[in-house]
Design a protein around this motif. Structure first.
Motif, PDB file in Angstrom:
ATOM      1  N   VAL A 225       8.273   0.165   5.028  1.00  0.00           N
ATOM      2  CA  VAL A 225       9.417  -0.487   4.381  1.00  0.00           C
ATOM      3  C   VAL A 225      10.208   0.474   3.506  1.00  0.00           C
ATOM      4  CG1 VAL A 225       8.442  -2.814   4.456  1.00  0.00           C
ATOM      5  CG2 VAL A 225       8.000  -1.380   2.458  1.00  0.00           C
ATOM      6  N   ARG A 226       9.583   1.574   3.053  1.00  0.00           N
ATOM      7  CA  ARG A 226      10.313   2.505   2.189  1.00  0.00           C
ATOM      8  C   ARG A 226       9.641   3.884   2.157  1.00  0.00           C
ATOM      9  NH1 ARG A 226      14.257   2.012  -1.721  1.00  0.00           N
ATOM     10  NH2 ARG A 226      14.975   0.618  -0.109  1.00  0.00           N
ATOM     11  N   PHE A 227      10.427   4.912   2.380  1.00  0.00           N
ATOM     12  CA  PHE A 227       9.981   6.293   2.131  1.00  0.00           C
ATOM     13  C   PHE A 227      10.846   6.788   0.981  1.00  0.00           C
ATOM     14  CE2 PHE A 227       9.740  10.809   2.404  1.00  0.00           C
ATOM     15  CZ  PHE A 227       8.615  11.167   3.140  1.00  0.00           C
ATOM     16  N   HIS A 228      10.233   6.957  -0.194  1.00  0.00           N
ATOM     17  CA  HIS A 228      11.033   7.484  -1.310  1.00  0.00           C
ATOM     18  C   HIS A 228      10.680   8.956  -1.542  1.00  0.00           C
ATOM     19  CE1 HIS A 228      13.608   7.743  -4.683  1.00  0.00           C
ATOM     20  NE2 HIS A 228      12.636   8.323  -5.365  1.00  0.00           N
ATOM     21  N   HIS A 229      11.720   9.769  -1.493  1.00  0.00           N
ATOM     22  CA  HIS A 229      11.532  11.217  -1.606  1.00  0.00           C
ATOM     23  C   HIS A 229      11.997  11.688  -2.982  1.00  0.00           C
ATOM     24  CE1 HIS A 229      11.284  15.360  -0.427  1.00  0.00           C
ATOM     25  NE2 HIS A 229      12.584  15.560  -0.516  1.00  0.00           N
ATOM     26  N   ILE A 230      11.081  12.371  -3.697  1.00  0.00           N
ATOM     27  CA  ILE A 230      11.412  12.860  -5.037  1.00  0.00           C
ATOM     28  C   ILE A 230      11.989  14.259  -4.912  1.00  0.00           C
ATOM     29  CG2 ILE A 230      10.522  13.312  -7.368  1.00  0.00           C
ATOM     30  CD1 ILE A 230       9.826  10.491  -6.440  1.00  0.00           C
ATOM     31  N   SER A 231      13.240  14.425  -5.331  1.00  0.00           N
ATOM     32  CA  SER A 231      13.831  15.758  -5.240  1.00  0.00           C
ATOM     33  C   SER A 231      14.476  16.154  -6.568  1.00  0.00           C
ATOM     34  CB  SER A 231      14.821  15.820  -4.081  1.00  0.00           C
ATOM     35  OG  SER A 231      15.162  17.173  -3.828  1.00  0.00           O
ATOM     36  N   THR A 232      15.199  17.234  -6.514  1.00  0.00           N
ATOM     37  CA  THR A 232      15.664  17.896  -7.725  1.00  0.00           C
ATOM     38  C   THR A 232      17.180  18.101  -7.694  1.00  0.00           C
ATOM     39  OG1 THR A 232      15.647  20.081  -8.768  1.00  0.00           O
ATOM     40  CG2 THR A 232      14.963  20.026  -6.505  1.00  0.00           C
TER      41      THR A 232
ATOM     42  N   THR B 250       2.128  -4.704  -7.919  1.00  0.00           N
ATOM     43  CA  THR B 250       0.829  -5.388  -7.864  1.00  0.00           C
ATOM     44  C   THR B 250      -0.067  -4.881  -6.727  1.00  0.00           C
ATOM     45  OG1 THR B 250       1.850  -7.095  -6.487  1.00  0.00           O
ATOM     46  CG2 THR B 250       1.677  -7.561  -8.866  1.00  0.00           C
ATOM     47  N   GLY B 251       0.438  -3.900  -5.965  1.00  0.00           N
ATOM     48  CA  GLY B 251      -0.320  -3.439  -4.805  1.00  0.00           C
ATOM     49  C   GLY B 251      -1.264  -2.291  -5.117  1.00  0.00           C
ATOM     50  N   ARG B 252      -1.548  -1.483  -4.067  1.00  0.00           N
ATOM     51  CA  ARG B 252      -2.519  -0.388  -4.172  1.00  0.00           C
ATOM     52  C   ARG B 252      -1.826   0.963  -3.995  1.00  0.00           C
ATOM     53  NH1 ARG B 252      -7.430  -0.215   0.133  1.00  0.00           N
ATOM     54  NH2 ARG B 252      -5.662  -0.318   1.558  1.00  0.00           N
ATOM     55  N   ILE B 253      -2.330   1.948  -4.732  1.00  0.00           N
ATOM     56  CA  ILE B 253      -1.811   3.316  -4.599  1.00  0.00           C
ATOM     57  C   ILE B 253      -2.884   4.189  -3.968  1.00  0.00           C
ATOM     58  CG2 ILE B 253      -1.073   5.374  -5.867  1.00  0.00           C
ATOM     59  CD1 ILE B 253      -0.142   3.509  -8.126  1.00  0.00           C
ATOM     60  N   VAL B 254      -2.504   4.901  -2.912  1.00  0.00           N
ATOM     61  CA  VAL B 254      -3.397   5.901  -2.327  1.00  0.00           C
ATOM     62  C   VAL B 254      -2.816   7.262  -2.673  1.00  0.00           C
ATOM     63  CG1 VAL B 254      -4.438   6.775  -0.197  1.00  0.00           C
ATOM     64  CG2 VAL B 254      -3.969   4.320  -0.444  1.00  0.00           C
ATOM     65  N   ASN B 255      -3.475   7.940  -3.600  1.00  0.00           N
ATOM     66  CA  ASN B 255      -2.988   9.244  -4.069  1.00  0.00           C
ATOM     67  C   ASN B 255      -3.581  10.356  -3.208  1.00  0.00           C
ATOM     68  OD1 ASN B 255      -2.335  11.596  -5.465  1.00  0.00           O
ATOM     69  ND2 ASN B 255      -3.744  11.206  -7.167  1.00  0.00           N
TER      70      ASN B 255
ATOM     71  N   GLN C 214      -3.471   1.175   5.832  1.00  0.00           N
ATOM     72  CA  GLN C 214      -2.324   0.306   6.182  1.00  0.00           C
ATOM     73  C   GLN C 214      -1.106   0.598   5.299  1.00  0.00           C
ATOM     74  OE1 GLN C 214      -4.582  -3.337   5.681  1.00  0.00           O
ATOM     75  NE2 GLN C 214      -4.523  -3.628   7.897  1.00  0.00           N
ATOM     76  N   ILE C 215      -0.757   1.864   5.281  1.00  0.00           N
ATOM     77  CA  ILE C 215       0.337   2.319   4.426  1.00  0.00           C
ATOM     78  C   ILE C 215       1.652   1.687   4.876  1.00  0.00           C
ATOM     79  CG2 ILE C 215       1.700   4.372   3.781  1.00  0.00           C
ATOM     80  CD1 ILE C 215      -1.174   4.168   2.479  1.00  0.00           C
ATOM     81  N   ASP C 216       2.365   1.089   3.920  1.00  0.00           N
ATOM     82  CA  ASP C 216       3.674   0.510   4.249  1.00  0.00           C
ATOM     83  C   ASP C 216       4.818   1.205   3.511  1.00  0.00           C
ATOM     84  OD1 ASP C 216       3.555  -0.499   1.664  1.00  0.00           O
ATOM     85  OD2 ASP C 216       3.018  -2.526   2.296  1.00  0.00           O
ATOM     86  N   SER C 217       4.475   2.095   2.568  1.00  0.00           N
ATOM     87  CA  SER C 217       5.533   2.811   1.856  1.00  0.00           C
ATOM     88  C   SER C 217       4.991   4.150   1.354  1.00  0.00           C
ATOM     89  CB  SER C 217       6.077   1.981   0.696  1.00  0.00           C
ATOM     90  OG  SER C 217       5.015   1.358   0.021  1.00  0.00           O
ATOM     91  N   VAL C 218       5.925   5.073   1.142  1.00  0.00           N
ATOM     92  CA  VAL C 218       5.544   6.425   0.718  1.00  0.00           C
ATOM     93  C   VAL C 218       6.372   6.777  -0.507  1.00  0.00           C
ATOM     94  CG1 VAL C 218       5.502   8.875   1.369  1.00  0.00           C
ATOM     95  CG2 VAL C 218       5.040   7.118   3.100  1.00  0.00           C
ATOM     96  N   CYS C 219       5.700   7.390  -1.484  1.00  0.00           N
ATOM     97  CA  CYS C 219       6.421   7.948  -2.615  1.00  0.00           C
ATOM     98  C   CYS C 219       5.995   9.416  -2.679  1.00  0.00           C
ATOM     99  CB  CYS C 219       6.046   7.191  -3.888  1.00  0.00           C
ATOM    100  SG  CYS C 219       6.961   7.797  -5.303  1.00  0.00           S
ATOM    101  N   HIS C 220       6.918  10.285  -2.339  1.00  0.00           N
ATOM    102  CA  HIS C 220       6.535  11.663  -2.005  1.00  0.00           C
ATOM    103  C   HIS C 220       6.880  12.653  -3.136  1.00  0.00           C
ATOM    104  CE1 HIS C 220       5.919  15.320   0.064  1.00  0.00           C
ATOM    105  NE2 HIS C 220       7.089  15.445   0.665  1.00  0.00           N
ATOM    106  N   PHE C 221       5.851  12.959  -3.927  1.00  0.00           N
ATOM    107  CA  PHE C 221       5.993  13.935  -5.013  1.00  0.00           C
ATOM    108  C   PHE C 221       5.491  15.322  -4.612  1.00  0.00           C
ATOM    109  CE2 PHE C 221       5.565   9.976  -7.453  1.00  0.00           C
ATOM    110  CZ  PHE C 221       6.452  10.166  -8.504  1.00  0.00           C
TER     111      PHE C 221
ATOM    112  N   ASN D 228       0.850  -1.196   0.000  1.00  0.00           N
ATOM    113  CA  ASN D 228       0.000   0.000   0.000  1.00  0.00           C
ATOM    114  C   ASN D 228       0.882   1.241   0.000  1.00  0.00           C
ATOM    115  OD1 ASN D 228      -2.712  -1.158   0.236  1.00  0.00           O
ATOM    116  ND2 ASN D 228      -1.917  -1.955   2.173  1.00  0.00           N
ATOM    117  N   ILE D 229       1.006   1.840  -1.190  1.00  0.00           N
ATOM    118  CA  ILE D 229       1.875   3.022  -1.308  1.00  0.00           C
ATOM    119  C   ILE D 229       1.054   4.285  -1.120  1.00  0.00           C
ATOM    120  CG2 ILE D 229       3.378   4.346  -2.843  1.00  0.00           C
ATOM    121  CD1 ILE D 229       4.146   1.847  -4.280  1.00  0.00           C
ATOM    122  N   LEU D 230       1.467   5.126  -0.172  1.00  0.00           N
ATOM    123  CA  LEU D 230       0.905   6.476  -0.112  1.00  0.00           C
ATOM    124  C   LEU D 230       1.706   7.322  -1.090  1.00  0.00           C
ATOM    125  CD1 LEU D 230      -0.990   8.507   1.523  1.00  0.00           C
ATOM    126  CD2 LEU D 230       1.141   9.221   2.588  1.00  0.00           C
TER     127      LEU D 230
END
Ligand code: NAD
Ligand code: TYD
Length: 344
Positions: free
Chosen positions: A124-131, A28-33, A78-85, A3-5
């Motif tokens: 399990v993972r916080f991915h931060h999008i930067s520049t 194969t999981g779910r995205i919560v935008n 039940q967020i287990d990972s973040v992809c932060h845009f 479950n990716i936030l």
């Protein structure tokens, strides 16, 4: 990652990444935008995705600065990972009015990190999008590597630099599993037409003058957005915990050359309405040159960009020609009315 936030998914790169993840990748999981839907966020970008992936895609209109709401979302889904845009992303706006940049880019990131800290064992993972703009400006020679010291020059890049430091600090201090990607200038479909490439395409189609800041010799390293998406997913899956990765297109180009290239391509099909290049007042603190060394991502995770500038620009022009209704709606703010009837 089940479950990716995903924050800021209704903006330019977020939209492309969600489409990539659900339609092309092995996720194969779910995205919560979670998106506040500022002027730059357009939920219409993902209407087909909402319909086609009802089990795997959820949209929530929310501000990442709203701590209580964010905590609720982490728990409920039940967020287990973040992809932060999510961010305020336009340098010129940050120069005129930096407030929202400090709020969203720094405080918003801090809020998400706090949510993760309170449920550290689930993340399990916080991915931060930067520049790459966090590194400042280059002279004629050299490249930004992951070891280049931070030296941001605009309120935008300073706010992104702050957020990068916070993310890394949460790893060192609390053990948050994280990765960061520092990417060069993106272009492609769904980009809000305030940024150079879509602005020039549309102005050239519509017979408006083409504003070039200063002497037009500032250099950017351009990356087609789909290549950024493959890089992000590669890093999220295989990147080493605690590491930063530079992402770039290996395509350095002076602004004036980009503008001329767009005009030439439009001219081929008689779509060029005007090519009145107008040199206008320079941006204050305008960074002269960005160039990315992405050897680490290439050698450690086997990523490289696929699109050439020519194919990427052609595809982008075609998208803006074919999607005039989208352009009209984002420019007029028409979709803001739609947001009010659908999401508030
Ligand atoms: P964008 O401006 O197109 O989209 C930003 C999105 O974030 C919008 O959907 C907006 O509604 C949302 N948002 C803004 N404030 C929010 C808040 N407080 N809460 C929730 N959502 C909020 O930006 P983009 O070009 O897609 O950039 C996405 C990310 O990539 C940013 O973090 C940016 O710094 C980074 N980045 C962009 C580029 C580029 O060339 N565009 C290059 C490198 C890195
Ligand atoms: P921009 O797309 O705003 O991205 P960034 O500032 O994050 O690099 O600008 C890209 C380059 O184009 C930058 O050097 C500023 C320049 N520029 C113009 O010359 N004219 C314009 O109208 C815009 C928006 C940008």
């Amino acid at each position: 990652m089940k479950n990716i936030l995903l924050t800021g998914g209704s903006g330019f790169i977020g939209t492309c990444f969600i489409r990539y993840l659900l339609k092309e990748s092995d996720f194969t999981g779910r995205i919560v935008n979670v998106d506040k839907l500022t002027y730059a966020g357009n939920p219409e970008n993902l209407i087909d995705i909402e319909k086609d992936f009802p089990e795997r895609y959820v949209f929530i209109k929310a501000d990442i600065c709203d701590a209580a709401k964010m905590a609720g979302i982490f728990g409920k889904y039940q967020i287990d990972s973040v992809c932060h845009f999510a961010a305020e992303s336009h340098v010129d706006r940050s120069i005129v009015k930096p407030d929202a940049f400090i709020q969203t880019n720094i405080m918003g990131t801090f809020n998400l990190l706090e949510c993760c800290r309170s449920r550290l064992k689930d993340i399990v993972r916080f991915h931060h999008i930067s520049t790459d703009e966090v590194y400042g400006s280059l002279g004629r020679e050299g490249y930004f590597t992951e070891n280049t010291p931070y030296k941001p020059n605009s309120p935008y890049s300073a706010s992104k630099a702050s957020s990068d430091h916070l993310v890394r600090a949460y790893h060192k201090t609390y053990g948050l599993p994280m990765t960061i990607s520092n990417c060069s200038n993106n272009y492609g479909p769904y980009q809000f037409p305030e940024k150079l490439i879509p602005l020039i395409i549309l102005n050239a189609l519509e017979g408006k003058s083409l504003p070039v800041y200063g002497d037009g010799l500032n250099v950017r390293d351009w990356l087609f957005v789909r290549d950024h998406c493959t890089a992000i997913w590669t890093i999220m899956k295989n990147g080493k915990n605690g590491e930063t990765y530079n992402v770039g297109g290996n395509i350095e180009m002076e602004n004036i050359k980009i503008v001329e290239m767009i005009c030439d391509i439009l001219d081929e099909t008689n779509r060029l309405n005007d090519n009145r290049i107008q040199f206008v007042k320079d941006r204050p603190g305008h960074d002269r040159r960005y160039a990315i060394d992405f050897t680490k991502l290439n050698q450690e995770l086997n990523w490289s960009p696929e699109a050439s500038l020519e194919t990427g620009i052609r595809e982008t022009i075609k998208w803006y020609v074919d999607n005039r209704r989208w352009v009209e709606r984002v420019r007029s703010g028409e979709y803001q009315t739609w947001i009010k009837t659908h999401y508030i």
